[in-house]
Write a protein that holds these residues in place. Structure first.
Motif, mmCIF file in Angstrom:
data_model
loop_
_atom_site.group_PDB
_atom_site.id
_atom_site.type_symbol
_atom_site.label_atom_id
_atom_site.label_comp_id
_atom_site.label_asym_id
_atom_site.label_seq_id
_atom_site.Cartn_x
_atom_site.Cartn_y
_atom_site.Cartn_z
ATOM 1 N N ASP A 131 14.922 10.817 9.981
ATOM 2 C CA ASP A 131 13.611 11.247 9.491
ATOM 3 C C ASP A 131 12.905 10.048 8.887
ATOM 4 O O ASP A 131 13.544 9.081 8.470
ATOM 5 N N GLU A 132 11.582 10.138 8.843
ATOM 6 C CA GLU A 132 10.751 9.054 8.321
ATOM 7 C C GLU A 132 9.570 9.672 7.595
ATOM 8 O O GLU A 132 8.933 10.587 8.108
ATOM 9 N N GLU A 133 9.299 9.177 6.370
ATOM 10 C CA GLU A 133 8.165 9.674 5.589
ATOM 11 C C GLU A 133 7.531 8.515 4.844
ATOM 12 O O GLU A 133 8.235 7.684 4.270
ATOM 13 N N THR A 134 6.206 8.452 4.853
ATOM 14 C CA THR A 134 5.484 7.400 4.138
ATOM 15 C C THR A 134 4.739 8.014 2.971
ATOM 16 O O THR A 134 4.071 9.038 3.125
ATOM 17 N N VAL A 135 4.860 7.374 1.801
ATOM 18 C CA VAL A 135 4.147 7.815 0.602
ATOM 19 C C VAL A 135 3.332 6.647 0.058
ATOM 20 O O VAL A 135 3.730 5.485 0.174
ATOM 21 N N VAL A 136 2.193 6.969 -0.532
ATOM 22 C CA VAL A 136 1.324 5.953 -1.118
ATOM 23 C C VAL A 136 2.015 5.351 -2.344
ATOM 24 O O VAL A 136 2.663 6.062 -3.114
ATOM 25 N N PRO B 190 0.809 -1.223 0.000
ATOM 26 C CA PRO B 190 0.000 0.000 0.000
ATOM 27 C C PRO B 190 0.843 1.275 0.000
ATOM 28 O O PRO B 190 0.423 2.306 -0.513
ATOM 29 N N SER B 191 2.062 1.199 0.574
ATOM 30 C CA SER B 191 2.869 2.412 0.702
ATOM 31 C C SER B 191 4.351 2.058 0.791
ATOM 32 O O SER B 191 4.727 0.890 0.918
ATOM 33 N N PHE B 192 5.169 3.114 0.723
ATOM 34 C CA PHE B 192 6.609 2.989 0.922
ATOM 35 C C PHE B 192 6.997 3.949 2.035
ATOM 36 O O PHE B 192 6.579 5.108 2.029
ATOM 37 N N THR B 193 7.802 3.466 2.979
ATOM 38 C CA THR B 193 8.294 4.335 4.038
ATOM 39 C C THR B 193 9.777 4.594 3.791
ATOM 40 O O THR B 193 10.559 3.656 3.620
ATOM 41 N N PHE B 194 10.114 5.880 3.728
ATOM 42 C CA PHE B 194 11.485 6.340 3.499
ATOM 43 C C PHE B 194 12.100 6.692 4.847
ATOM 44 O O PHE B 194 11.538 7.482 5.601
ATOM 45 N N PHE B 195 13.258 6.117 5.123
ATOM 46 C CA PHE B 195 13.993 6.403 6.348
ATOM 47 C C PHE B 195 15.293 7.103 5.968
ATOM 48 O O PHE B 195 16.127 6.511 5.261
ATOM 49 N N ASP B 196 15.463 8.348 6.388
ATOM 50 C CA ASP B 196 16.731 9.047 6.197
ATOM 51 C C ASP B 196 17.657 8.628 7.326
ATOM 52 O O ASP B 196 17.253 8.604 8.494
ATOM 53 N N VAL B 197 18.895 8.310 6.972
ATOM 54 C CA VAL B 197 19.865 7.819 7.947
ATOM 55 C C VAL B 197 21.126 8.674 7.872
ATOM 56 O O VAL B 197 21.650 8.937 6.783
ATOM 57 N N ASP B 198 21.590 9.106 9.033
ATOM 58 C CA ASP B 198 22.833 9.862 9.142
ATOM 59 C C ASP B 198 23.604 9.312 10.344
ATOM 60 O O ASP B 198 23.014 9.108 11.409
#
Length: 119
Positions: free
Chosen positions: A34-39, A20-28
């Motif tokens: 940071d975390e963002e979910t897009v359809v 249903p979606s993709f969750t993007f995890f920014d890693v440093d």
């Protein structure tokens, strides 16, 4: 680094293209910043790997996915880790700790992926 996980709610979806979606995890510095979910914009052959790559993905963590998607990710130098399950954020943290290794299993039967995927 940007790690992307196909998700169903907060869980790792078991088939990459049909999530249903993709969750993007920014890693440093090996920590999630940071975390963002897009359809999911839609499952079409070859589209999703390029869509995610264009959005900066450097690692994909999934339950399972087809060989065509794996090939495109490999061409784009995006690491693919398959065989993950459970909480998506925990899977990313496990990867960052060096504890999540890819099963390497490819899904060969998209019509019945839940029962027949080799993952």
């Amino acid at each position: 680094m940007k790690i992307v996980v196909p998700t169903d709610g907060k869980k790792v979806a078991q088939h990459f293209g049909h999530c249903p979606s993709f969750t993007f995890f920014d890693v440093d510095d090996n920590k999630i910043t940071d975390e963002e979910t897009v359809v999911n914009p839609g499952h079409k052959p070859g589209f999703l790997p390029n869509f995610l790559g264009d959005k900066g993905a450097t690692v994909i963590i999934a339950g399972g996915m087809g060989g065509g998607a794996v090939d495109i990710f490999n061409e784009r130098k995006i690491e693919v880790v398959m065989g993950a399950s459970g909480d998506a954020k925990a899977a990313v943290e496990s990867y960052l700790a060096g504890n999540l290794k890819s099963s390497g299993s490819i899904c060969h039967d998209h019509a019945f992926h839940d029962e027949n995927c080799d993952h």
